[in-house]
Design a protein around this motif. Structure first.
Motif, PDB file in Angstrom:
ATOM      1  N   LEU A  14       0.859  -1.184   0.000  1.00  0.00           N
ATOM      2  CA  LEU A  14       0.000   0.000   0.000  1.00  0.00           C
ATOM      3  C   LEU A  14       0.891   1.228   0.000  1.00  0.00           C
ATOM      4  N   LEU A  15       0.791   2.048  -1.043  1.00  0.00           N
ATOM      5  CA  LEU A  15       1.608   3.250  -1.157  1.00  0.00           C
ATOM      6  C   LEU A  15       0.747   4.478  -0.937  1.00  0.00           C
ATOM      7  N   ILE A  16       1.309   5.452  -0.243  1.00  0.00           N
ATOM      8  CA  ILE A  16       0.637   6.727  -0.021  1.00  0.00           C
ATOM      9  C   ILE A  16       1.045   7.653  -1.168  1.00  0.00           C
ATOM     10  N   THR A  17       0.047   8.285  -1.812  1.00  0.00           N
ATOM     11  CA  THR A  17       0.338   9.120  -2.977  1.00  0.00           C
ATOM     12  C   THR A  17      -0.656  10.272  -3.113  1.00  0.00           C
ATOM     13  N   PRO A  65       1.220   8.286  10.768  1.00  0.00           N
ATOM     14  CA  PRO A  65       2.084   7.519   9.858  1.00  0.00           C
ATOM     15  C   PRO A  65       1.649   7.598   8.400  1.00  0.00           C
ATOM     16  N   LEU A  66       0.426   8.026   8.137  1.00  0.00           N
ATOM     17  CA  LEU A  66      -0.079   8.064   6.766  1.00  0.00           C
ATOM     18  C   LEU A  66       0.014   9.449   6.136  1.00  0.00           C
ATOM     19  N   ARG A  67       0.667  10.374   6.761  1.00  0.00           N
ATOM     20  CA  ARG A  67       0.711  11.747   6.260  1.00  0.00           C
ATOM     21  C   ARG A  67       1.648  11.936   5.079  1.00  0.00           C
ATOM     22  N   GLN A  68       2.741  11.209   5.041  1.00  0.00           N
ATOM     23  CA  GLN A  68       3.732  11.455   4.000  1.00  0.00           C
ATOM     24  C   GLN A  68       3.527  10.536   2.807  1.00  0.00           C
ATOM     25  N   ALA A  69       3.597  11.136   1.628  1.00  0.00           N
ATOM     26  CA  ALA A  69       3.496  10.358   0.394  1.00  0.00           C
ATOM     27  C   ALA A  69       4.792   9.593   0.152  1.00  0.00           C
ATOM     28  N   PHE A  70       4.695   8.482  -0.568  1.00  0.00           N
ATOM     29  CA  PHE A  70       5.849   7.690  -0.974  1.00  0.00           C
ATOM     30  C   PHE A  70       6.819   8.599  -1.716  1.00  0.00           C
ATOM     31  N   ALA A  71       8.105   8.520  -1.373  1.00  0.00           N
ATOM     32  CA  ALA A  71       9.122   9.414  -1.946  1.00  0.00           C
ATOM     33  C   ALA A  71       9.639   8.946  -3.302  1.00  0.00           C
TER      34      ALA A  71
END
Length: 137
Positions: A14-17, A65-71
């Motif tokens: 699961l990626l944050i974007t 923990p879910l605030r930052q998007a995948f770098a």
């Protein structure tokens, strides 16, 4: 018919974007994957058939923990295909630009890389030969 909910028995990265629309366009429209879930703030896609690999994408948010998007660095997802060489040519015919040509890896895979809109590297592969050394048991 069994209507009971069950947990899937497979890994689901699961990626944050911030790029859910672009991500959906890439996977569904360009790669031909299926949108398993497509809702506000969440997208889950599946390659090939019902048993194919799946990826999840979520918009940044709470909790912390879910605030930052995948770098866009340091993650490769390997995706099995029937023939990596043919898949490479098919993606090029759709106007996509794989990062590498198919090549044989020491572990016996024939594979190539392509990046999604988030910088996630997809390693499309098929097992082409016995690995150079036996796996540890």
């Amino acid at each position: 018919m069994n209507d009971a909910l069950t947990n899937p028995n497979k890994l689901l990265p699961l990626l944050i974007t911030d790029a859910l629309a672009e991500t959906k366009a890439f996977y569904v429209d360009r790669l031909g994957w299926t949108a398993v879930y497509d809702m506000d703030g969440y997208l889950q896609v599946r390659s090939a058939d019902a048993e194919g690999p799946e990826l999840g994408f979520m918009a940044p948010g709470e909790p912390p923990p879910l605030r930052q998007a995948f770098a866009g660095k340091g993650l490769i997802v390997s995706v099995p295909v029937a023939d990596a060489d043919a898949h490479h040519e098919a993606l090029k015919a759709k106007g996509l630009a794989p990062l590498t040509e198919p090549s044989r890896k020491p572990w016996g895979w024939q594979s190539f890389f392509i990046a999604d809109p988030n910088g996630l590297l997809l390693d499309f592969f098929h097992v082409a030969a016995a690995p150079a050394m036996a796996p540890a048991v």
